[in-house]
Every structure is written in structure tokens, then in C-alpha cells.
Write a protein that holds these residues in place. Sequence first.
Motif, PDB file in Angstrom:
ATOM      1  N   PHE A 172      12.165   1.158   2.376  1.00 25.87           N
ATOM      2  CA  PHE A 172      12.161   1.939   3.611  1.00 25.87           C
ATOM      3  C   PHE A 172      12.246   1.047   4.840  1.00 25.87           C
ATOM      4  O   PHE A 172      12.737   1.466   5.890  1.00 25.87           O
ATOM      5  CB  PHE A 172      10.908   2.820   3.675  1.00 25.87           C
ATOM      6  CG  PHE A 172      10.920   3.949   2.686  1.00 25.87           C
ATOM      7  CD1 PHE A 172      11.894   4.939   2.749  1.00 25.87           C
ATOM      8  CD2 PHE A 172       9.964   4.029   1.685  1.00 25.87           C
ATOM      9  CE1 PHE A 172      11.911   5.987   1.835  1.00 25.87           C
ATOM     10  CE2 PHE A 172       9.970   5.075   0.771  1.00 25.87           C
ATOM     11  CZ  PHE A 172      10.944   6.048   0.844  1.00 25.87           C
TER      12      PHE A 172
ATOM     13  N   PHE B  41       6.984   2.888   8.262  1.00 25.58           N
ATOM     14  CA  PHE B  41       7.687   4.092   7.810  1.00 25.58           C
ATOM     15  C   PHE B  41       6.731   5.262   7.574  1.00 25.58           C
ATOM     16  O   PHE B  41       7.162   6.405   7.501  1.00 25.58           O
ATOM     17  CB  PHE B  41       8.479   3.812   6.529  1.00 25.58           C
ATOM     18  CG  PHE B  41       9.455   4.899   6.179  1.00 25.58           C
ATOM     19  CD1 PHE B  41      10.656   5.025   6.875  1.00 25.58           C
ATOM     20  CD2 PHE B  41       9.175   5.822   5.179  1.00 25.58           C
ATOM     21  CE1 PHE B  41      11.547   6.041   6.586  1.00 25.58           C
ATOM     22  CE2 PHE B  41      10.064   6.833   4.873  1.00 25.58           C
ATOM     23  CZ  PHE B  41      11.252   6.948   5.577  1.00 25.58           C
ATOM     24  N   LYS B  42       5.446   4.973   7.486  1.00 27.11           N
ATOM     25  CA  LYS B  42       4.466   6.048   7.325  1.00 27.11           C
ATOM     26  C   LYS B  42       4.279   6.834   8.627  1.00 27.11           C
ATOM     27  O   LYS B  42       3.695   7.908   8.621  1.00 27.11           O
ATOM     28  CB  LYS B  42       3.124   5.468   6.871  1.00 27.11           C
ATOM     29  CG  LYS B  42       3.172   4.823   5.493  1.00 27.11           C
ATOM     30  CD  LYS B  42       1.821   4.227   5.118  1.00 27.11           C
ATOM     31  CE  LYS B  42       1.872   3.547   3.758  1.00 27.11           C
ATOM     32  NZ  LYS B  42       0.562   2.929   3.404  1.00 27.11           N
TER      33      LYS B  42
ATOM     34  N   GLN C 299       9.910   7.114  10.492  1.00 25.89           N
ATOM     35  CA  GLN C 299      10.740   8.051   9.736  1.00 25.89           C
ATOM     36  C   GLN C 299      11.970   8.478  10.530  1.00 25.89           C
ATOM     37  O   GLN C 299      13.068   8.599   9.977  1.00 25.89           O
ATOM     38  CB  GLN C 299       9.904   9.268   9.344  1.00 25.89           C
ATOM     39  CG  GLN C 299       8.812   8.939   8.338  1.00 25.89           C
ATOM     40  CD  GLN C 299       7.670   9.933   8.332  1.00 25.89           C
ATOM     41  OE1 GLN C 299       7.819  11.069   8.803  1.00 25.89           O
ATOM     42  NE2 GLN C 299       6.516   9.526   7.821  1.00 25.89           N
TER      43      GLN C 299
ATOM     44  N   GLY D 184       7.021   8.865   0.983  1.00 30.19           N
ATOM     45  CA  GLY D 184       8.035   8.625   2.008  1.00 30.19           C
ATOM     46  C   GLY D 184       9.249   9.507   1.788  1.00 30.19           C
ATOM     47  O   GLY D 184       9.823  10.044   2.740  1.00 30.19           O
TER      48      GLY D 184
END
Length: 319
Positions: free
Chosen positions: A41, A76-77, A82, A108
Motif C-alpha cells: 500500500f 494507508f490506515k 487511502q 486496507g
Amino acid sequence: MKKIGVLTSGGDAPGMNAAIRAVVRKAIYHNLEVYGIKNGFQGLMEGNIEQMDLGSVGDIIQRGGTILFSARSEEFKTEEGQMRGIEQLKKFGIEGLIVIGGDGSFRGAQKLTEKGFPCIGVPGTIDNDISGTDFTIGFDTSLNTIIEAVDKVRDTATSHERTYIIEVMGRDAGDLALWAGLAGGAESILIPEKKEDFEEIVDRLKRGHDRGKKHSIILLAEGVGSGFDFGERIQETTQLETRVTVLGYIQRGGSPTATDRVLASRLGAKAVELLMDNEGGKMVGIQNNNLVSYPFDEIFAQSHTINEEMYNLSKELSI
């Protein structure tokens, strides 16, 4: 759907390359464009993406690790992370994503699915700790690595008449220790799912010693605690010479077994089929040798369990 992406995330596992190969070749067979996303990610957010062709996955089915590399990403969390990933997906025209990894990777993937980008999860972790599938990619290879080590340690244990504690990986799951302990003839198996009575372990060691047994092997899952601490406690209590071996990351490497290669190929191809059917938010798995798929929500709602029959059998055979 005309363009799909594939990435590997979290800890590497033998067989991930076989899964990547299956995704790429299955997609190209059905006239889809495939894009490989490097470094999980994190690489997705950074746009580390390139189109793959048949040659991109040539001669990789037998290789351990992952040619797409892997990385953990705290960013990315977040919502911002995102959205950065989604921007890159739009930039390359990617309409669906296959995520090869474990529980954290699937969370994710679920977030992307909720934001309109369908994702399919392929379970790749040596821990075998994901619900909804009998086995995960990498488990069988890691298991065989452990058994090979156990057999070699037993030779030394026999020669020097010692008790050996072998600590194996698995995080909070005991599958590796349980399966390796049963296959390797361990006297005791310590796993997070079961609270083992210390006095029972000591009694078993003493009984073996009293009947002339020259050595003992104890398998300990890392989720239980430190092998060194446990080994010290065993030696102080039994007065039997005790040594500890922590196998560590050797368990994550190596050429995947035939079982893992076949499993990875089947799961990777099935993931492509689901995206072609415009499905998302699911994990593919295997149960009773049949391919299955379950929504991520169902997977997250279940907790990992061990095979109780195997655990009981291990105790019966270690008398």
C-alpha cells in the motif's frame, strides 16, 4: 473491467510469487491489462506501479519472497493515505485490485472497496491464522522448514542427551507449532490457544527420563512467550540440561512446496474471476479442497481456531 492491479502486503510468504504469476497470466488470458504495484500500500500511495506482461512473471513460480516486494504502511490506515492510493488507481485506470497478504492487508482492501474500488484478498501468510480458509499461502513451506530443523535438532539432542525448546513463528496462532510438533514427534506443544499446565510438562519429561529416554523436544509458539525464559524455567525445575533454538525468519524464506504453488495458483486465478464478475470486498480461500469466497466482514468477525482433534492426538502420542 479492463484493468486490474495486484500487490503483496505485510510479511512475505513462500508462494506469493506463484500467486502473482497466476493473477497476471489469468488476467492476460482473458484480455485484461494487469498492473503490478510494488511495496504494498505504500507503493500504491507513491504510484510505484507498472504494467506487467507474460514475461514479467516468467521463472518466478519456484521463488520465495515476492517480486513486488512488501511493506507495512501506517499512513494507508488514514483517510488521507487511502485517498492518495485512490488517486493513483484513477491515474492508471485501474478498476479492481487483488491484495495478497494477511488480515491487516485485507482491512486496507476493505477500505478501498468501500470507496468504490473493488478488491479481492488472497490469503498469504505463514501463520495460517485467517478464518474462512483451511490453509494460507506459505504455511506448508514454512511447516516443512520447521520440521527439517526439528529433525536436525533431534540429532544433536540425542547425541548430548538434552531437552530442546524450539520456538517457532505464528504470531498469536499456534498452527505452525501444532502441526510441526505432531509431525516431528515433540513431547510437548505450547500454543496460545491452549493453556498448558507447566507441572504436566515437567511430569512428562521426568517420566521419559525415568524410563531411559535420552532427549526431549518441546515446540513453543512465539505467541506463548520467550523460548529462552521457558527453557530456563524447565532446566531449573527438572535439572535436565536444556537448550533453546529460535528459528526466526528462516521460516519465511525458501522455495515454495508443490502444495503452496498449487494453492497460490488456484487462489490467484479465482481472485481474477471474481473481479471479472464485478465482485469486491471478498477473500478467496480453500475449504475441503474446494475454492470458496467470503466477504471481508465475515472474515473479520471470526476468530482463528486450531484443530482440536490434532491437539488432543499430539498429547496422546507424547505419553
